[in-house]
Enzyme design. Structure first.
Site, mmCIF file in Angstrom:
data_model
loop_
_atom_site.group_PDB
_atom_site.id
_atom_site.type_symbol
_atom_site.label_atom_id
_atom_site.label_comp_id
_atom_site.label_asym_id
_atom_site.label_seq_id
_atom_site.Cartn_x
_atom_site.Cartn_y
_atom_site.Cartn_z
ATOM 1 N N THR A 89 0.846 -1.196 0.000
ATOM 2 C CA THR A 89 0.000 0.000 0.000
ATOM 3 C C THR A 89 0.878 1.241 0.000
ATOM 4 O OG1 THR A 89 -1.711 -1.205 1.207
ATOM 5 C CG2 THR A 89 -1.791 1.209 1.325
ATOM 6 N N ASN A 170 -4.709 -9.744 -8.018
ATOM 7 C CA ASN A 170 -4.723 -10.546 -6.795
ATOM 8 C C ASN A 170 -5.960 -11.423 -6.668
ATOM 9 O OD1 ASN A 170 -5.393 -7.611 -6.550
ATOM 10 N ND2 ASN A 170 -6.454 -8.347 -4.733
ATOM 11 N N GLN A 198 1.876 -9.445 -6.869
ATOM 12 C CA GLN A 198 1.592 -10.873 -7.087
ATOM 13 C C GLN A 198 2.566 -11.513 -8.079
ATOM 14 O OE1 GLN A 198 -0.625 -12.569 -5.373
ATOM 15 N NE2 GLN A 198 -1.728 -10.908 -4.373
ATOM 16 N N HIS A 220 5.130 -9.900 1.729
ATOM 17 C CA HIS A 220 4.285 -11.010 2.207
ATOM 18 C C HIS A 220 3.536 -11.745 1.107
ATOM 19 C CE1 HIS A 220 0.031 -9.314 2.440
ATOM 20 N NE2 HIS A 220 0.710 -8.199 2.269
ATOM 21 N N THR A 257 13.517 5.042 10.498
ATOM 22 C CA THR A 257 14.591 4.068 10.711
ATOM 23 C C THR A 257 14.204 2.784 9.992
ATOM 24 O OG1 THR A 257 15.122 5.052 12.819
ATOM 25 C CG2 THR A 257 15.888 2.791 12.463
ATOM 26 N N CYS A 343 -13.425 -9.770 -1.235
ATOM 27 C CA CYS A 343 -12.065 -10.194 -0.913
ATOM 28 C C CYS A 343 -11.489 -9.476 0.274
ATOM 29 C CB CYS A 343 -11.165 -10.019 -2.122
ATOM 30 S SG CYS A 343 -11.017 -11.580 -2.975
HETATM 31 C C1 LIG Z 1 -1.890 -6.570 -5.881
HETATM 32 C C2 LIG Z 1 -1.708 -6.048 -4.492
HETATM 33 N N1 LIG Z 1 -1.304 -4.797 -4.304
HETATM 34 C C3 LIG Z 1 -1.116 -4.277 -3.078
HETATM 35 C C4 LIG Z 1 -1.347 -5.029 -1.953
HETATM 36 C C5 LIG Z 1 -1.193 -4.387 -0.607
HETATM 37 O O1 LIG Z 1 -0.040 -4.807 0.039
HETATM 38 P P1 LIG Z 1 0.101 -4.570 1.612
HETATM 39 O O2 LIG Z 1 -0.885 -5.470 2.255
HETATM 40 O O3 LIG Z 1 1.528 -4.942 1.918
HETATM 41 O O4 LIG Z 1 -0.179 -3.141 1.871
HETATM 42 C C6 LIG Z 1 -1.773 -6.355 -2.096
HETATM 43 C C7 LIG Z 1 -2.052 -7.194 -0.902
HETATM 44 O O5 LIG Z 1 -3.151 -7.478 -0.560
HETATM 45 C C8 LIG Z 1 -1.950 -6.881 -3.395
HETATM 46 O O6 LIG Z 1 -2.378 -8.131 -3.604
#
Ligand SMILES: Cc1ncc(COP(=O)(O)O)c(C=O)c1O
Length: 394
Positions: A89, A170, A198, A220, A257, A343
């Site tokens: 994000t 996603n 992804q 993640h 940091t 979702c």
């Molecule tokens: C395509 C996509 N973009 C952005 C994100 C957001 O990542 P984060 O949860 O690390 O903010 C996700 C995760 O759900 C994602 O699948």
């Protein structure tokens, strides 16, 4: 090529201890135990602040520098083009808001183009930019879940400054024709961002081949922990305006940091992805083919949402007439997967992604997402076929 021995090799089980089989790898991935090993010293002995000049600081800095090289190498970038952030994000936000603000400050235009199926992190960042005086155009996708380059080109205007088109979706896993889109933006001097959250776990991500100026990589989704990500910023692209200011870390693009253990983990995950992605992808694709064949035998009227060819190997998004996703989840308690209709936790509205590819609300309610990954075994796929087929019959 099937890998019949693989099950025996998989010592790590994300769903051990009798928990349901994990089939939600697009939501998040478990942390690879090798990644845990790499990051652990940075939680204990190598705890220094990378900005400190003494040996503790230098050890932490060395860990961050190595990770920067590993992430850069994974995506064909220069280490100086990598900015570490705290999430996908945040990377999207820095890319979009930072670039929009920088270009506006330099007297540039105010028009931004994104696809209709971007993650909310992109959609809502752009909604906010819209309230802040930018004009946002959403380019539609076809029923196959892909942007048509000709439609994309038709949305561009002389005042278009920025476009953001995700590499792989996603929910439905479809891969966008970024090489073709970037040929169009490059000709017109438009900055192109891609959310590649992804991507790297199972597909090649090379910033030059894709032709992107900005690219989001997320820990993640590739076997590193949550709370760490990166933004690639092409050296020739406009420098995004930093959204966090303070101590000047990350060459002034992102103060705070550094999350040293997280960054080291992302680097380790990138190194593993570079080595193992082709074999992982082939094995996961085999599993997906088997899963779809097995489910389609038992439920001949199911449909796959989005292109099956232009798709990450680990994703199936299926509409199954006669049983809602909520019913399937209740009747198949041995499996952990997502409903395709909502979702994001607590959101009862049908997914905008499914709506964008033409599904009705009713069809969306009968839609599930099954995500396969590094630790999925052949036995897991057998269990999924058996449980889902039985649940749909009941
Ligand atoms: C395509 C996509 N973009 C952005 C994100 C957001 O990542 P984060 O949860 O690390 O903010 C996700 C995760 O759900 C994602 O699948």
């Amino acid at each position: 090529m099937p890998h019949p021995d693989h099950d025996a090799d998989v010592a790590f089980r994300p769903d051990g201890g009798g928990r349901p089989v994990y089939l939600d790898y697009q939501a998040t991935t478990p942390v690879d135990p090798r990644v845990v090993d790499a990051m652990l010293p940075y939680l204990t002995t190598e705890f220094g602040n990378p900005s400190s000049g003494h040996c503790y600081g230098r050890a932490a800095r060395a860990g961050v520098d190595r990770a920067r090289r590993e992430v850069a190498e994974l995506i064909g970038a220069d280490p100086a083009e990598i900015v570490f952030t705290a999430s996908g994000t945040e990377s999207n936000h820095l890319a979009l808001t930072g670039t929009a603000q920088a270009v506006r400050a330099a007297g540039g235009g105010n028009h931004i183009v994104i696809s209709a199926i971007e993650h909310p992190a992109t959609q809502e960042t752009c909604d906010r930019l819209g309230r802040d005086g930018f004009e946002i155009t959403h380019v539609p996708v076809g029923p196959d879940g892909r942007v048509d380059p000709r439609l994309f080109a038709a949305t561009l205007r002389p005042e278009t400054i920025l476009a953001s088109i995700m590499l792989a979706n996603n929910e439905i896993g479809t891969i966008q024709p970024l090489e073709q889109l970037s040929a169009i933006t490059r000709d017109r001097g438009i900055v192109l961002h891609s959310d590649a959250a992804q991507g790297p776990a199972t597909i090649d991500v090379d910033v030059d081949a894709l032709g992107v100026d900005l690219l989001t990589v997320v820990g993640h989704k590739m076997y590193a922990p949550k709370g760490v990500a990166a933004l690639y910023v092409r050296s020739r692209a406009p420098r995004p305006q930093p959204q966090l200011v303070g101590g000047g870390q990350e060459r002034g693009l992102r103060a705070s940091t550094e999350n040293v253990p997280g960054i080291v983990a992302l680097g380790a995950a990138a190194g593993i992805a570079r080595q193992e992605q082709p074999a992982d992808a082939a094995r996961i694709l085999d599993l997906r083919v088997r899963l779809l064949d097995g489910l389609a035998d038992a439920m001949p009227d199911l449909t796959v949402n989005g292109s099956l060819t232009h798709r990450i190997p680990g994703n199936l998004n299926l509409t199954i007439p006669g049983v809602t996703a909520a019913e399937l989840m209740t009747k198949a308690p041995g499996l952990a997967f997502s409903a395709g209709s909502a979702c994001h936790t607590g959101d009862p509205a049908p997914s905008p992604v499914l709506a964008a590819i033409g599904l009705t609300g009713e069809e969306a309610a009968h839609t599930v997402r099954l995500g396969i990954g590094r630790y999925t075994t052949s036995a897991d796929i057998t269990a999924a076929i058996t449980e889902l087929s039985a649940a749909a019959r009941r």
